[in-house]
Each structure stands twice: as C-alpha cells, then as structure tokens.
Scaffold this active site. Structure first.
Site, PDB file in Angstrom:
ATOM      1  N   MET A 102       0.845  -1.194   0.000  1.00 37.50           N
ATOM      2  CA  MET A 102       0.000   0.000   0.000  1.00 37.50           C
ATOM      3  C   MET A 102       0.882   1.246   0.000  1.00 37.50           C
ATOM      4  SD  MET A 102      -2.901  -1.078   2.789  1.00 37.50           S
ATOM      5  CE  MET A 102      -1.706  -1.783   3.930  1.00 37.50           C
ATOM      6  N   GLY A 190       2.704   4.282   4.299  1.00 37.54           N
ATOM      7  CA  GLY A 190       3.145   3.173   3.455  1.00 37.54           C
ATOM      8  C   GLY A 190       3.324   1.878   4.230  1.00 37.54           C
ATOM      9  N   SER A 191       2.787   0.785   3.717  1.00 38.21           N
ATOM     10  CA  SER A 191       2.793  -0.467   4.461  1.00 38.21           C
ATOM     11  C   SER A 191       2.361  -1.589   3.531  1.00 38.21           C
ATOM     12  CB  SER A 191       1.848  -0.364   5.666  1.00 38.21           C
ATOM     13  OG  SER A 191       0.613   0.218   5.267  1.00 38.21           O
ATOM     14  N   ARG A 192       2.194  -2.805   4.092  1.00 43.22           N
ATOM     15  CA  ARG A 192       1.763  -3.928   3.275  1.00 43.22           C
ATOM     16  C   ARG A 192       0.987  -4.935   4.115  1.00 43.22           C
ATOM     17  NH1 ARG A 192       7.126  -7.145   1.482  1.00 43.22           N
ATOM     18  NH2 ARG A 192       5.831  -9.010   1.310  1.00 43.22           N
TER      19      ARG A 192
END
Length: 227
Positions: A102, A190-192
């Site tokens: 993301m 920001g990440s996943r």
C-alpha cells in the site's frame, strides 16, 4: 456492491488536531509576516490538510460473495509477492504468500478477506524497513491474525509497517468472528499486508496487479467438495 466515502475513525482525532495546528500557524504568520508569506503558508496548509483527509478516507464497500471459499483482497494496493514459502510463525509448513503493498495514496483500511473465526491475533515489534522489501515481512513491526473458516481451512494475515508507518492497528482478537465487509485493522502510511494461504489454493491475481480491498478476488480455497 455499494460505495460511500467517509473518514476512518483512526484519522478523526488526528485531523482535528492537525486542523487546529494549521489554524494557529496561519494566524501567527498572518499577524507577524508579510502577505506573500501568509499566502504561501495558506496554500501549503490547505494542501497538507487535503492530503491527510484523503489519506484517512474510508470507502464503505459492501460485497456479496456466493462462494465462501473465495479469498477477497484485505486492502488496496499492488501485488508485490506471489510465491510458495515455508511459514514459520504459525503453520510451520508450506503456504502460498500473496503480499500487497500500500502506497501513501492507497486506502489503508484492512478488511477481513474471508468468513470464519479468529484463532490467533498478536503484535510483533520490529524494524521499519521499506514495506515492499521481502524481508520486511519478518523484520518489520507487524501483526499476525489467523482465521479458520467453517470448512476448517486456515488463512493467516500479516500487517507489516513500512518505513513511514509507525502504527499498526489490529481490531481482530482471538475468538472473534471474522465477517466480510468489516475491518480487521488499519495501518498508517506506506505499508503492506501479507496473506498466507493453503498450498493448494487457486490464485487469481498476478505479480504487479492492482487490487482493491473488499472487492478483488485474490484466491479460492480448496473446498471439501473439490476432493
């Protein structure tokens, strides 16, 4: 499927504080600096507030799925990993890992991907590497959520904080029912999210695909009737 847009609860207090600080800063600049300086600060302030409001958007997506074995994307983003792995935190066997990155421009709410019961939910501390790096799944701050479906299939979700993300929020807890169209968490900036699926799952996405949370079908679990 219906869609509405609102501000996520994780952002409401933050946006109120930000709006107050921006107001104070603009008043000070207006009183003490030139009109040109005030105009520049005002434009920058509006841009920051608009972006942060956009970041914390919370689209309400209601999806009706006839097949209970479909695994729906838990978040918006881009598929950066599809590979068989030996998962060592919970299953200790081979799984298919599907990871979705993301960016700061994606919706950061996380939806339950499948119906079932939460067997395990825990937070794990760690580093804050760039979320698209493969090793971020095992080295970064992260959470772990394991869901068991009514057919006794188990799916694991891992929220992974990125270089910008400093807070992983997980609403799921052990014993809770997981329902589609409901959030199990939120990650700031920001990440996943990693999905660990049974090795015999049928995958419907490819590397590089852009997916939408609570909309895109990621995979289909093998049901007892398929055997």
């Amino acid at each position: 499927m219906t869609r509405r847009l609102k501000i996520h609860r994780e952002g409401r207090r933050f946006l109120l504080i930000l709006a107050f600080l921006i107001f104070v800063i603009n008043v000070i600049v207006y009183l003490l600096w030139s009109h040109w300086a005030f105009a520049v600060v005002l434009v920058l302030s509006a841009a920051v507030l608009c972006f942060m409001t956009y970041f914390f958007r919370n689209p309400v997506r209601v999806l009706e799925v006839d097949n209970p074995d479909f695994v729906i994307s838990p978040c918006d983003g881009r598929v950066v990993v599809i590979e068989p792995v030996v998962e060592s935190d919970h299953f200790h066997d081979q799984r298919i890992q599907v990871s979705i990155f993301m960016s700061p421009f994606n919706v950061h709410a996380n939806w339950y991907p499948i119906e079932g019961t939460v067997l395990r939910s825990e937070h794990q501390s760690g580093r804050h590497l760039a979320a698209w790096l493969p090793k971020s799944s095992i080295e970064n701050e992260r959470s772990l959520v394991v869901i068991e479906t009514p057919s006794k299939q188990q799916v694991m979700l891992r929220q992974v904080a990125g270089a910008m993300a400093r807070r992983v929020v997980t609403y799921a807890s052990q014993g809770m029912a997981s329902h589609r169209n409901e959030h199990f968490g939120f990650i700031k900036f920001g990440s996943r999210v990693d999905l660990y699926l049974p090795a015999d799952s049928e995958i419907f996405v490819d590397f590089g695909d852009h997916v939408r949370g609570n909309e895109t079908v990621i995979a289909k679990l093998k049901s007892p009737s398929d055997t």
